[in-house]
Write a protein that holds these residues in place. Structure first.
Motif, PDB file in Angstrom:
ATOM      1  N   GLU A   1      33.738  55.114  65.589  1.00 12.78           N
ATOM      2  CA  GLU A   1      34.588  56.295  65.420  1.00 12.78           C
ATOM      3  C   GLU A   1      35.931  56.115  66.106  1.00 12.78           C
ATOM      4  OE1 GLU A   1      34.506  61.101  66.494  1.00 12.78           O
ATOM      5  OE2 GLU A   1      32.867  59.796  67.107  1.00 12.78           O
ATOM      6  N   LEU A   2      35.939  55.457  67.272  1.00  7.25           N
ATOM      7  CA  LEU A   2      37.137  55.389  68.101  1.00  7.25           C
ATOM      8  C   LEU A   2      37.973  54.130  67.890  1.00  7.25           C
ATOM      9  CD1 LEU A   2      35.434  56.566  71.427  1.00  7.25           C
ATOM     10  CD2 LEU A   2      36.968  57.931  69.997  1.00  7.25           C
ATOM     11  N   MET A   3      37.338  53.011  67.507  1.00  7.42           N
ATOM     12  CA  MET A   3      38.003  51.712  67.609  1.00  7.42           C
ATOM     13  C   MET A   3      39.172  51.531  66.652  1.00  7.42           C
ATOM     14  SD  MET A   3      35.247  49.106  65.891  1.00  7.42           S
ATOM     15  CE  MET A   3      34.928  49.118  64.116  1.00  7.42           C
ATOM     16  N   LEU A   4      39.229  52.296  65.566  1.00  7.67           N
ATOM     17  CA  LEU A   4      40.325  52.114  64.611  1.00  7.67           C
ATOM     18  C   LEU A   4      41.680  52.419  65.233  1.00  7.67           C
ATOM     19  CD1 LEU A   4      38.166  51.671  62.438  1.00  7.67           C
ATOM     20  CD2 LEU A   4      39.549  53.091  60.918  1.00  7.67           C
ATOM     21  N   ALA A   5      41.681  53.253  66.285  1.00 10.41           N
ATOM     22  CA  ALA A   5      42.953  53.600  66.924  1.00 10.41           C
ATOM     23  C   ALA A   5      43.668  52.353  67.443  1.00 10.41           C
ATOM     24  CB  ALA A   5      42.708  54.584  68.077  1.00 10.41           C
ATOM     25  N   GLY A   6      42.908  51.320  67.819  1.00  5.58           N
ATOM     26  CA  GLY A   6      43.527  50.102  68.332  1.00  5.58           C
ATOM     27  C   GLY A   6      43.651  48.997  67.305  1.00  5.58           C
ATOM     28  N   LEU A   7      43.270  49.262  66.046  1.00  7.92           N
ATOM     29  CA  LEU A   7      43.249  48.212  65.022  1.00  7.92           C
ATOM     30  C   LEU A   7      44.134  48.532  63.819  1.00  7.92           C
ATOM     31  CD1 LEU A   7      39.379  47.557  64.957  1.00  7.92           C
ATOM     32  CD2 LEU A   7      41.107  46.257  66.205  1.00  7.92           C
ATOM     33  N   LEU A   8      44.830  49.654  63.832  1.00  6.11           N
ATOM     34  CA  LEU A   8      45.536  50.111  62.633  1.00  6.11           C
ATOM     35  C   LEU A   8      46.586  49.118  62.145  1.00  6.11           C
ATOM     36  CD1 LEU A   8      46.061  53.941  63.249  1.00  6.11           C
ATOM     37  CD2 LEU A   8      44.343  52.798  61.827  1.00  6.11           C
ATOM     38  N   THR A   9      47.375  48.570  63.062  1.00  4.33           N
ATOM     39  CA  THR A   9      48.462  47.675  62.649  1.00  4.33           C
ATOM     40  C   THR A   9      47.915  46.422  61.973  1.00  4.33           C
ATOM     41  OG1 THR A   9      49.814  48.457  64.490  1.00  4.33           O
ATOM     42  CG2 THR A   9      50.482  46.405  63.436  1.00  4.33           C
ATOM     43  N   GLU A  10      46.911  45.811  62.587  1.00  3.87           N
ATOM     44  CA  GLU A  10      46.325  44.593  62.025  1.00  3.87           C
ATOM     45  C   GLU A  10      45.657  44.883  60.684  1.00  3.87           C
ATOM     46  OE1 GLU A  10      42.915  41.234  63.020  1.00  3.87           O
ATOM     47  OE2 GLU A  10      43.441  42.746  64.510  1.00  3.87           O
TER      48      GLU A  10
ATOM     49  N   ASP B   1      46.554  43.294  56.887  1.00  2.00           N
ATOM     50  CA  ASP B   1      45.539  42.545  56.146  1.00  2.00           C
ATOM     51  C   ASP B   1      45.236  43.188  54.796  1.00  2.00           C
ATOM     52  OD1 ASP B   1      43.533  40.460  55.937  1.00  2.00           O
ATOM     53  OD2 ASP B   1      42.052  42.039  56.209  1.00  2.00           O
ATOM     54  N   LEU B   2      45.247  44.524  54.756  1.00  2.00           N
ATOM     55  CA  LEU B   2      44.902  45.235  53.520  1.00  2.00           C
ATOM     56  C   LEU B   2      46.113  45.446  52.618  1.00  2.00           C
ATOM     57  CD1 LEU B   2      42.556  47.930  55.106  1.00  2.00           C
ATOM     58  CD2 LEU B   2      41.831  46.005  53.668  1.00  2.00           C
TER      59      LEU B   2
ATOM     60  N   LEU C   1      33.305  43.122  54.705  1.00  2.00           N
ATOM     61  CA  LEU C   1      33.415  42.150  53.615  1.00  2.00           C
ATOM     62  C   LEU C   1      34.506  42.487  52.605  1.00  2.00           C
ATOM     63  CD1 LEU C   1      29.614  41.554  52.889  1.00  2.00           C
ATOM     64  CD2 LEU C   1      31.199  39.979  54.021  1.00  2.00           C
ATOM     65  N   THR C   2      34.891  43.744  52.505  1.00  2.00           N
ATOM     66  CA  THR C   2      35.810  44.147  51.439  1.00  2.00           C
ATOM     67  C   THR C   2      37.268  43.874  51.792  1.00  2.00           C
ATOM     68  OG1 THR C   2      36.403  45.963  49.950  1.00  2.00           O
ATOM     69  CG2 THR C   2      36.135  46.517  52.273  1.00  2.00           C
ATOM     70  N   SER C   3      38.066  43.689  50.755  1.00  2.00           N
ATOM     71  CA  SER C   3      39.525  43.594  50.919  1.00  2.00           C
ATOM     72  C   SER C   3      40.214  44.731  50.187  1.00  2.00           C
ATOM     73  CB  SER C   3      40.031  42.247  50.370  1.00  2.00           C
ATOM     74  OG  SER C   3      39.504  41.167  51.110  1.00  2.00           O
TER      75      SER C   3
ATOM     76  N   HIS D   1      41.516  39.407  68.860  1.00  2.00           N
ATOM     77  CA  HIS D   1      41.255  37.984  69.019  1.00  2.00           C
ATOM     78  C   HIS D   1      40.479  37.373  67.852  1.00  2.00           C
ATOM     79  CE1 HIS D   1      42.305  39.096  73.177  1.00  2.00           C
ATOM     80  NE2 HIS D   1      42.625  37.825  73.329  1.00  2.00           N
ATOM     81  N   LEU D   2      39.606  38.168  67.224  1.00  2.00           N
ATOM     82  CA  LEU D   2      38.761  37.632  66.162  1.00  2.00           C
ATOM     83  C   LEU D   2      38.999  38.308  64.814  1.00  2.00           C
ATOM     84  CD1 LEU D   2      35.389  37.396  68.162  1.00  2.00           C
ATOM     85  CD2 LEU D   2      37.044  35.561  67.724  1.00  2.00           C
ATOM     86  N   GLY D   3      39.885  39.278  64.781  1.00  4.95           N
ATOM     87  CA  GLY D   3      40.155  40.008  63.541  1.00  4.95           C
ATOM     88  C   GLY D   3      39.379  41.317  63.483  1.00  4.95           C
ATOM     89  N   TRP D   4      39.944  42.287  62.756  1.00  6.10           N
ATOM     90  CA  TRP D   4      39.325  43.610  62.726  1.00  6.10           C
ATOM     91  C   TRP D   4      37.941  43.579  62.085  1.00  6.10           C
ATOM     92  CZ3 TRP D   4      37.906  45.885  58.125  1.00  6.10           C
ATOM     93  CH2 TRP D   4      38.493  45.391  56.942  1.00  6.10           C
ATOM     94  N   ARG D   5      37.712  42.617  61.196  1.00  3.80           N
ATOM     95  CA  ARG D   5      36.394  42.526  60.544  1.00  3.80           C
ATOM     96  C   ARG D   5      35.302  42.178  61.567  1.00  3.80           C
ATOM     97  NH1 ARG D   5      37.508  42.434  55.045  1.00  3.80           N
ATOM     98  NH2 ARG D   5      39.695  41.940  54.581  1.00  3.80           N
TER      99      ARG D   5
END
Length: 400
Positions: free
Chosen positions: A19-28, A32-33, A87-89, A153-157
């Motif tokens: 629920e929370l982690m997307l706040a730190g992953l939005l830019t990456e 990618d998408l 898995l999705t793009s 470090h390893l990608g949002w996936r």
């Protein structure tokens, strides 16, 4: 406290991290998408929407299911949604997985809350809910930064794969330690709805919504306030957010200890503290030292009411354990949605980031008015000759 209650708290930690982690992953994720950052931010809205509608629907659908079966089903779907998401793009497939994951997460919250309070004595319900809800607090302190680090470090996936793995581990714990919890008799939706159709219950839900909005309106824009108004370097923002998380953890621990013995006092002190803290934050937003201290208090007071707000419905409407928990989840998510929306309106109008804290104070005052209203509504019952001498009997008639 039964081990099963801690297992439920750890399960909430696994799902709350997502629920929370997307706040730190939005830019990456946006890069990618191939979509904009604001469009990626809608993935957070999809999660909130899924939570809002999932709680009442799944509470009704699974009303006659064994509780452990329902919990395992929700975790399995949650894990599967994250596997598909990893898995999705395709942006819209990912959007759908966020909605589905939140939908079953809301169902898990509802059933987990009813299960936790059913495993302990009446005078330990608040403590049990502080453990379950504490899973989300730990996700704020550990899950959010850990998910961000993994994503960087390893990608949002990889962060999505990690959540899927944590969910599978939670399933093992639920299978091993949570009782089957088969329903006794034949639960009826009509009976549960009737039990919820009372003024104290709806005033409790109103208090939950307002108190949650009062906290989230400030927290949602805290990072921007720290950099724009307080002039804190971006590198220092995670540290201050960690201080907020520590305050939240302390608040929910203390709140859980006193929630059952002093529910009304706990809610009143917590919301009053949140209101005063919000006002002081608005007044001192340009000064780092007081802001850091107030951010700690914001977390402490904001989460200190959580055990009462989560557990009180089981006393006010004991015949509606599952739908009552669903009502709690819905009330929290209305507040989670409304607070940031009101803050966004104020910032969009050019009122500055300090204005969100003033909105938090106003919402806190409104929440206190609802608490007072509830106490007034139930006062005649408290004063009746049959129960005047017993606080334990009179207590369930009150909001909190």
């Amino acid at each position: 406290m039964p081990v099963a209650v801690y297992i439920l708290g750890l399960s909430i930690f696994a799902q709350g991290t997502s629920e929370l982690m997307l706040a730190g992953l939005l830019t990456e994720m946006a890069g990618d998408l191939g979509v904009s950052v604001p469009q990626t931010g809608l993935l957070i809205s999809a999660f909130a929407l899924g939570m809002l509608v999932g709680a009442p629907i799944l509470a009704i659908v699974t009303l006659r299911w064994p509780r452990r079966t329902a919990l395992l089903a929700f975790l399995a779907v949650f894990a599967a949604a994250h596997v598909v998401g990893a898995l999705t793009s395709d942006y819209w497939v990912l959007f759908a997985t966020r909605f589905v994951a939140a939908f079953v997460y809301a169902g898990f919250w509802s059933v987990a809350a009813a299960t936790a309070v059913g495993l302990v004595a009446e005078n330990a319900r608040g403590r049990a809910m502080s453990v379950v809800a504490g899973g989300l607090t730990v996700a704020t302190i550990i899950g959010l930064p850990a998910g961000t680090v993994i994503g960087q470090h390893l990608g949002w996936r990889a962060a999505f794969w990690t959540v899927a793995l944590l969910s599978l581990l939670a399933m093992v714990g639920v299978l091993a330690k949570v009782p089957e919890g088969r329903p006794t008799g034949t639960p009826r939706v009509r009976n549960e709805v009737r039990a919820l159709a009372t003024a104290p219950v709806w005033l409790l839900f109103g208090t939950t919504t307002l108190a949650t909005a009062a906290l989230l309106v400030s927290f949602s824009y805290l990072g921007a306030l720290l950099t724009d108004t307080t002039r804190l370097a971006e590198a220092g923002v995670p540290l201050v957010l960690g201080i907020y998380g520590l305050g939240a953890l302390l608040g929910i621990m203390l709140g859980g200890r006193v929630a059952d013995a002093h529910p009304l006092r706990t809610v009143t002190v917590g919301i009053t503290g949140l209101t005063v803290t919000s006002a002081l934050l608005a007044l001192t937003a340009e000064h780092l030292v007081p802001v850091v201290a107030l951010v700690f208090l914001l977390g402490a007071f904001g989460f200190g009411t959580n055990p009462v707000l989560n557990s009180r419905v089981f006393t006010l409407a004991p015949q509606a354990s599952t739908l009552g928990a669903a009502g709690n989840v819905a009330a929290f998510n209305v507040g989670i949605t409304a607070g940031p929306w009101l803050g966004g309106l104020a910032i969009g109008a050019g009122w500055g980031y300090s204005s969100v804290a003033w909105i938090g104070a106003a919402l806190g005052i409104t929440a206190l008015a609802v608490v007072a209203w509830s106490h007034t509504v139930t006062r005649p019952a408290v004063a009746s000759p049959e129960i005047r001498g017993s606080e334990r009997v009179a207590e369930p008639a009150r909001l909190s």
